[in-house]
Every structure is written in C-alpha cells, then in structure tokens.
Design a protein around this motif. Structure first.
Motif, PDB file in Angstrom:
ATOM      1  N   MET A   1     -72.623 -33.567  75.730  1.00  0.00           N
ATOM      2  CA  MET A   1     -73.646 -34.141  76.584  1.00  0.00           C
ATOM      3  C   MET A   1     -74.741 -33.090  76.808  1.00  0.00           C
ATOM      4  N   PRO A   2     -75.881 -33.492  77.360  1.00  0.00           N
ATOM      5  CA  PRO A   2     -77.017 -32.563  77.434  1.00  0.00           C
ATOM      6  C   PRO A   2     -76.672 -31.182  78.002  1.00  0.00           C
TER       7      PRO A   2
ATOM      8  N   LYS B   1     -85.551 -35.961  85.650  1.00  0.00           N
ATOM      9  CA  LYS B   1     -85.848 -36.294  84.263  1.00  0.00           C
ATOM     10  C   LYS B   1     -84.707 -35.889  83.340  1.00  0.00           C
ATOM     11  N   TYR B   2     -83.600 -35.492  83.932  1.00  0.00           N
ATOM     12  CA  TYR B   2     -82.481 -35.013  83.135  1.00  0.00           C
ATOM     13  C   TYR B   2     -81.286 -35.908  83.416  1.00  0.00           C
ATOM     14  N   HIS B   3     -80.194 -35.641  82.728  1.00  0.00           N
ATOM     15  CA  HIS B   3     -79.021 -36.474  82.955  1.00  0.00           C
ATOM     16  C   HIS B   3     -77.886 -35.618  83.506  1.00  0.00           C
TER      17      HIS B   3
ATOM     18  N   ILE C   1     -83.810 -36.571  76.130  1.00  0.00           N
ATOM     19  CA  ILE C   1     -82.816 -35.559  76.477  1.00  0.00           C
ATOM     20  C   ILE C   1     -81.867 -35.372  75.303  1.00  0.00           C
ATOM     21  N   GLU C   2     -81.728 -34.129  74.872  1.00  0.00           N
ATOM     22  CA  GLU C   2     -80.923 -33.877  73.679  1.00  0.00           C
ATOM     23  C   GLU C   2     -79.437 -33.802  74.016  1.00  0.00           C
TER      24      GLU C   2
ATOM     25  N   ASN D   1     -74.337 -36.057  85.528  1.00  0.00           N
ATOM     26  CA  ASN D   1     -73.353 -37.061  85.930  1.00  0.00           C
ATOM     27  C   ASN D   1     -71.991 -36.403  86.057  1.00  0.00           C
TER      28      ASN D   1
END
Lengths: 577, 577
Positions: free
Chosen positions: A43-44, A5-7, B67-68, A9
């Motif tokens: 980024m997150p 559920k997160y990003h 997502i922040e 990369n």
C-alpha cells in the motif's frame, strides 16, 4: 504531503493469521494488504518504505561500480535445464507453461539468465571485472508462506552477479560487495552483523550473511563481543571443552536406569552431572552403487546438540544421510533407542565422536540394553578409539573462543547474503572469455542478494513498541508528521502547521501534514502505529504560550519549542534519528 | 559516468527476427537482449531509458494527486472469477497453478485486484475521490510476440485506477488524468496526439488513446489539421459524402460483367467511376435462443472499406456477427459471391446501407447472377429503402469534417489509454461505499494505462536515421557523451575531457565520458547508434586551435567551440533538445 490527499487506513486488529509483530504492524498500519497467501500489495505507506530502501541500495551499488540492468520475471526453462537446477530446485521454483506449452519459471533468483547474458556479452579479459545487478520481483513458492514480508512468496530482491578473470580478482569483487553491504545496512540504520555463513550446496569458498539483530529472528548468530568474530550457528566452530583426556578413575559398570531414555533422566537417576553423559545419534547412509546401508553412531556430550550441517561435512556423510530407522537400530545395536552406546555393538558401526566427547573420560552412555547404561566408560580401555573425531555440535553461549574471550549467541534475520560462486554456473553453462593468451577461460562468479521487502519487516522486528512501528529515519515512510489540533477550527493553527510543513519540505524533509481533522487521540495513535520518527503538534493552547510540541517516536515526552525555532530544531534532531 | 566502468556492447547486425526499426536498433545498441520470445532483459543502457520514462510518469501522476502503491505480479484467480474475466479473457491471460494446485494469473492489468482493495479500503464518501497507480511488470501471452518492445509478452506498464462517488466526479478524475498524460508525453518530447477511441467491450462512455505519431504505427488516426479533432479510425465518424439523393436519370439495366467479381473490375469493364459502384458484404448472426441464423447485407460504396467496429454497433449486430459462409450466401442470394446485391434477393435479408450509399442514385451493384451487375439502380424505385442507414465505413483522407475542413489520416503507436469504466467492475465485485445518506453506492471507476517500455520503442520508431537512434533528451540514456581522441596518448585531451565531464556532471547533466580509447570511427558510430543527443569531441588537433567540437545527434556538422565556453554552450543547447 497532505493526509487528505493521501490514503491512510489503519486497523485496530491485526488479522488472526499474523504471527509475527512486523506482519501485524504492517497490516494494522495499512502498509501491506494480503492478495493471497504470501502475496501482498504494498500500500502507499509501505511502498514508500520500499522505495527508500531501494534508493539506498541502488546508490551504494552504483558507488561500487555495479551496473544496473533488469532481467525478466518470467524466464525460459532451457537455461535451468543447462544449469541442472530445473531438476534440483524443489517445488519452491514455480514452473509454468505458456500458451504454446513451453516451460518457463518465475525467477526465484537469476544466476542462469545472467550467466547466459555474460557468455554472450563478455568476450575478452579486457571487459572484466563486471558486476551486474537488478532490483526485481522474485517468486518462491513456499509451502506454507507466513510471517508477512518475512517469508513471502512474491517479494522484491536486489541481486548482483560479478564476473572476474580469476579467483583473486573475484575476491576483490566479493570484498567490494561486502563493503557496499556494510554501507547499505549502516545507512538504513539497523543494528546488524556481517556473519560468516555456510556455503552449502552452492559450494565455493566464502559466504557472509548480513543479519539484522532481532529476538524474533530465525537464525542463530554466534559472536564474540570482544572481537570481530561472528558466524552463523550452522558454521560457527565449536571448541573442544576438554584440553586433554583425564586419567580413568572409575571402572566401567552397567547401571540400571529404568525408563531413562534421555541423558537428562540418566544424569538425574544416577545423580551425576549432565556433562558426564554422552548421547548417541544413529545415522544411515546408502552406497549409491552397492545400495548397501552403512550405520553411523555420532556421540555428543549430553548437554550438546547435533549440528546437521557440520555432520554433513564428516567424510562419508557428505553425499547425504538420514536418521536410522528403529528397525535398523534394533538390528545394529540389539536394543531400542534411548539406551544405545558405542560399547559392544552387535554389528560394526562407524563411531564419530564430537571433539569434546573424544576427550571425555569416565563417561556415561547407553549399554545397548533397555533400561541400562554404563558408567565409567573410557576410550581405549573399554572400547576402541573413535573412528573419527569431528566438530558435530552447536556452539552454546559461554563456549570459549579459541582466539580468546567467550562466545555469545543472538538471533538475527538474514537480509543480505554475499556468495563466492567460483565457476559453478560458468562451468555448467560454458561461460568463457578469451584470456590474454587467446584461450578461453571460465568466468569466476559471485552473487550478492539483498531482500528489499524483508528489510522493511526486519526493521520492524527490531524497532517497535506497544504503540507500533518505530522506523529508522532513513526508511520511514515520512520523516516528520505535523499534527494540527483543530485544522478546520483555527486559522492560526492551520497557518502555523502549513508554514512548518512548507519550510520543512523546502529543506528536503519528507513531511506529512495531517489535515484530516480527526480527534487528537486517533491522530496520534495512527502516527505512532505508522511509526513516523518525529511528530510536531500544533495547537491553539500551545501557540498562546508561544510553543509547538516536538516529540521523537521513541520519547515519552514532547519538547516545547517556539514555532520560529521549530524548523531548525527538527532539522538538527532528524540527523540523529 | 565513465565508459570503462560501464557496459557498452553494440552489434553490427540486428537479429533476423527483428522486423521493426526499434527492435533492430535497441538490439544493435545493446539496450535489450532477448530472453525468450517477447521477453527481454533491459540491458544497462535500455534500463536508463526506462527509468527516465518512469520518473516523468511518476512525477506527473503524483502531481495529479494519484497515489502510488504496488500490486503483485501473481494474482489469485478468485478475483477474476468474480469479474468474469477468468472466462472472458483469451489465452493472452497467463493462468498458472501454485504448488497446491491453486489457480493464479500473471497480471495483464489489475482492475480486479484494485477493485478488491477499494472495496476493503473505501468505506465512506469522505475518502473519495481516490486514484491509485502502480508501475509494475505486466504479462500478456501474445500468440506471436514480435516487434521487440512494441508488442512484448512481459513489459512495464503504469496503470492507474480512479474511484469516485458519481459520474460527474469521475469525469473530473478522467480529465485530471487526461491532462497529466498530456504533460507526460510533452515532457518526454515525442510528437503525439490524444485521440478519441472506441470504448469497446469495456463499455463506458469515454476513452482516449495517446498515440505517438510514426509511419510504422499499427493504428490509424483520423484528424483535422485545422482543428483539435482526432479519433482512432475505429471510432472516427465518416460523413455522408452526398448531401442529398439525386433524381434518377438511368433505367436499371442488367449488364454483363464476366469475371468482374470486384468493384474495381466492374467499374473498369463498364467504364464508370468506382464511386458509382456499391459493394455487398454479407454477415450472419445467430439468435441465441432460437438458434436461427439471420443474414445481413451491408452496402458500401465501391471505394470504401468496412469498419467492423462500427458494424458491431448496428442494432441487431451488437451481440456479435460473422461473415456468412458461401453456402449461406448461395441459399440467400442464389448466386456466388462477387455478384451479390440488394435487388431481388432469394430470401429476405436485412439491408444496411452506409450513409453515403443511402444517398446514391443510378448506382451499380451485383445482380445476384454470376457475371452480371445492374447499372442505374435507384432506391425506392428498383428496390425498397434500406432497413437501416448507418456509418459503416472507414474514413478516407480527404473526407470532409462536418465541423469544417478536411480530414487527414496518419499512423500512430498507442502508448497511453484513459478509460471511463463506470461501475463495470464495482458492480461485478460489489465495491461500494456509504453515501451521505448512509446507503451503499457503487464506486465509479476509471482506468489509465501507460506502456512504459513501449514508449521507448515508439520514441525510436519516431526518431531515428540511418546511423541509429535519436533520443529526445528527456529519455536519452545519457544526455551528453564526451569523446576524447587518444585518451591514453594525450594528457591534455584527458584533462580537458575529464574537466568537461566533471563540470557537466556537477550541473546535473547525465554525461558519459568514453575513455575506452577505441578508434574515433568506432566510437562515433557507437554513440550515433545509441543515440545520445549531444556529443563533445576533444582532440589534440582541436585543442591546439583552441576548440572542442560540439555536435547534436541530428546535425550533420559540428560546431567549434572554445573549451572554456563549452559547458555554457552545452547547457544552452541541451534545453532545446
């Protein structure tokens, strides 16, 4: 938090333009993405680090009774006209016009606006002291932005401004901020030093930088490992290395030194130690009224380097100087550069000797004739005493500390700065309050900055290895990552990993469960690159043996721990990371 | 928190320029200070409100798996060239140049940058759906900024952007945001409505606004008190008020109506109800290729008002229209405005009748002759059927809802907006991902905004009285204020007040202890102006009677409560504020 559920990369390669390790690793770890030169999207994963830094800063500022507000990013030019900085500030100050062609700036810092607020809000001595801070986006239009977050154009800074009745009280506010900064950087978990710094053009009497120790730092810190002493190279006092001037033993002799335009070559040609040579540095100043040029000759021992900040404090040089042109040198010394010296100059020059040079005897210097140097020069005998003796040089490692011990040098990254401003801004902008006697008095100010986004980069410059970042726990994007081997295949693995995740989360641990089901090699490499301080690996094979693996980011080997003990173990280990 | 360590500075008078109550009260309460037109400093009390709103928004966005991240304030123009908005966006888009004369903008919103990030970060359908949000300073260079935080130039906004594989999935993302917004505004404690809104120039199929109900709102909301229906006036469908066209009963007669250039005057002169009259609105369009002008006649019942958004959806008007000039009107109708009508026009015009007008019979309209109107006009008999029948008018209160019941109207302040974007930006900027079949497909997007700083203003527009602000507890700068009477004089008062403060703080209550020792009248007025929801007054007289006073901001009278019960009572009462 679940990875699915997160990003996340990560990149194999850093962009070619990333010159420093923090820029490379933050990009590869997917923490920042470039929007334009010196302008990044956090980024997150990167924003989590930023938020953690902000939180520590905010808590300690609040604890020190500083009061948070938020000044705007776009500020009216009028206030900058008042302070004079509209003119003084270079092109780093981004000036812009609104649709009505009115001038504004993007704040690089907020002395002007806070002074305007203070003069409207503060009426009486009863309201003082006051300290306002904000955490806000700053913009400085660097000519050549680089080094990622180390020297960005848009960045996040905490800036605080204290207002006091008098200098003694202002000193108290300064000390309170100094203490808060010590707590902040200790909590963040970085190796750092509070370093006395030059007050520069801002003036005032006191200034300290907070430097994160890193070999890649731009700043040089002079410190005494045996004492509390630490100062920026710009400021650090260099001692005289000769207690007294020795009696002359040589005659002055004009020696042929063909092609030896540098002290190192002269010393080699004449087979004398470099410490017997003196280098000549020629400066020029202009008289603002008469427009006449004066020439200055600065003398340093051959192995020493000029410290320009110190030179700018020599009486007569404070208003600014430049290096003399070759024409000016020819006119003054009748000689090309490389063979200049204080003996028999063609025209009068002001001779400023470094403290050590002033006590040298039988020294070697240019003869004001191409390819010739004098040896055996002695003050008083062969030339007049210097017009001025001053500390002109950089400290070198091994210099004695006059207070005892030996000075050392290390590199640092400036992440904080506390500054006593006095009445510089309150005077320019007429910010006063009514004293007990009912008369207006100027507010005494201090300003205190912390580079929030720079701290993230500095932490990496200090803490990384070949695999990636090693975050101090307090600012890590996640404190613990759980890596299940075969998330989809094994229900036991899934249940154990999920249970560990939930138990740690319940205890307030910032934990990531990597349920992406990627291959172990890729998963481990990702988290090592991202730099999560503690990893728990859960696999079927281990579970059959009754263990999960716990490994700190800095450790080469994992510990095998019973799943039931894992939570307690992790909690215990986290407190030391 | 103690007031003596905080900054409280209320003003008796609001600045003359403050037109709306929220601007007046936020300034008087010391929550904002103007830095320039439409640009404010959030003072400490104001920033606390902002932070509380941000926290609720952040928690609910996180809960919805958004997502922040944090995109920069200064963004490169290149992306705006790509989307076409560099050209399309009016002067509200602040364009600026850096020191190298490169074009940048101050972000008014971030569709371009997030689409750029998405096309670089999203490779595969496996990564979808994704929803990124940030809470960041925005800048819109309003021509005439006013109304304080209601329409500022620099403001804080939360904007989220969802990315999906297809429209069905994007619909799910939209719904998740819709639900999150419902939770957010409920938690903030405002009376609000989710209102269907026009998708306007952004296109796409769905859009909802979240409107805080307030008489001072700029937006008109059409709703049905007996159902869930609510829509912005721009979008709300107006029903045909006549089920069918009645049989003609009058002959068409040319009546003298001297000076009656408005329907109201015509109705009065002819002694007929206004609902028998029809007003003529003349529009012009230009053919982009032939450059020929076409004239359009829009007909609305005399008591109805044109809805321009609806007009712009009539086939042939979608590409834009303007009101016709007087010359064009003269050429087409051979008559001055005020007496125009669809009967016997000089040149051909396209006649568009509002739904209700299309079913009218025996109606009154201009005769295309100054000072004359026709009465008894009937479609088909006296003039051809209209070229087009369309919903052209604003709903009025009392209109029937076709689904049952009656429509009502109220005013609102838009504080949130959810938008289905489809592929508008992904197409312009070629943001694709690889589908299961290995082929690139366009990302389906949604965007979701919340005006953080505007919520603070809207809350005040909805909740205030003659004394000042009445904050909902969830976003009040402090939840409870303790007002000790005679802080310095009475040790008992001091001890009781401090004990209450400490006990409430320990229970997580955001409590302020006013130890400034000002006169009661001034102290009460300050906190009523600032709008803290609950006040505890501690005085010697009350303590002798064994009580302290507890009073909610909305209450006229205080309750007398034993000090030992005060904490429990306050905790209980807070939960209902």
């Amino acid at each position: 938090m679940q990875a699915s559920k997160y990003h996340i990369n990560t990149l194999k390669e850093a962009p070619a333009e990333a010159e420093v390790i923090s820029h490379q690793l933050m990009t590869r770890a997917g923490m920042i993405r470039k929007a334009a030169g010196g302008i990044y999207t956090y980024m997150p994963l990167g924003l989590r680090v930023l938020h953690k830094i902000e939180r520590i800063v905010r808590e300690e500022m609040d604890r020190a009774d500083a009061i948070e507000l938020l000044m705007p990013m776009v500020q009216p030019a009028e206030l900058w006209y008042e302070s004079g900085r509209w003119e003084q500030y270079g092109p780093e100050l981004l000036r812009l016009k609104d649709r009505h062609q009115r001038d504004f700036i993007l704040q690089p810092t907020s002395e002007e606006l806070i002074t305007d607020i203070a003069r409207n809000e503060i009426h009486s001595w009863r309201q003082l002291p006051l300290n306002f801070y904000h955490i806000q986006t700053k913009f400085r239009d660097e000519r050549r932005p680089r080094f990622g977050l180390m020297r960005g154009r848009e960045f996040t800074m905490k800036d605080a401004y204290s207002f006091d009745r008098d200098e003694a009280s202002a000193q108290g506010s300064y000390d309170a901020m100094y203490d808060a900064y010590m707590r902040i950087f200790s909590r963040i978990g970085l190796e750092f030093r509070a370093v006395a710094a030059d007050t520069g053009s801002i003036g005032g009497t006191r200034s300290h930088e907070f430097q994160v120790i890193a070999d890649t730092g731009e700043d040089l810190i002079v410190y005494n490992p045996e004492s509390q002493y630490a100062a920026n190279m710009e400021l650090a006092e260099a001692p005289c290395l000769l207690a007294e001037r020795a009696t002359p033993r040589e005659d002055m002799v004009k020696a042929s030194t063909p092609g030896a335009a540098k002290c190192e070559l002269v010393a080699r040609q004449l087979d004398r130690p470099l410490t017997d040579t003196v280098k000549s540095i020629v400066l020029a100043t202009e008289n603002a009224e008469t427009r006449e040029t004066a020439i200055w000759l600065l003398l340093l021992r051959g192995d020493h380097e000029l410290n320009e900040i110190k030179a700018s404090k020599v009486p007569g040089l404070e208003a600014g100087f430049r290096f003399a042109t070759e024409t000016e040198i020819q006119e003054t010394f009748g000689c090309v550069p490389g063979y200049l010296g204080p003996v028999n100059t063609t025209r009068p020059v002001k001779v400023i000797a470094d403290r050590t040079v002033a006590n040298m005897s039988d020294f070697i210097c240019g003869a004001n004739a191409a390819d010739y140097h004098y040896t055996g020069i002695n003050w008083g005998r062969d030339l007049p005493e210097p017009d001025e003796v001053a500390d002109l040089r950089n400290v070198v490692a091994g210099d004695p500390d006059p207070a005892g011990g030996t000075l050392a040098i290390q590199r640092g990254i400036e992440v904080g700065h506390v500054f006593f401003l006095g009445d510089k801004y309150s005077k320019a902008m007429n910010a006063t309050f009514l004293e007990t006697d009912g008369k207006p008095a100027l507010l005494q100010m201090g300003c205190y900055g912390i580079g929030i986004s720079r701290i993230a980069a500095a932490a990496i410059e200090q803490n990384h290895d070949g695999k990636g970042i090693i975050w101090p726990r307090a600012i890590a994007p996640f404190e613990v990552v759980i890596c299940p081997m075969g998330w989809h295949k094994s229900e036991t693995v899934r249940n154990t990993a999920q249970a560990l995740h939930d138990a740690l989360q319940e205890r307030g641990v910032d934990v990531m469960l990597d349920d992406r089901d990627t291959r172990p090699g890729i998963m481990f490499a990702d988290w090592e690159l991202i730099g999560v301080p503690l990893r728990i690996t859960v696999g079927d094979r281990g579970l059959k043996d009754g263990i999960v693996e716990v490994q700190a980011r800095r450790e080469a080997e994992a510990s095998r721990i019973a799943p039931d003990d894992a939570v307690a173990q992790v909690m215990a280990r986290l407190s030391s990371l």
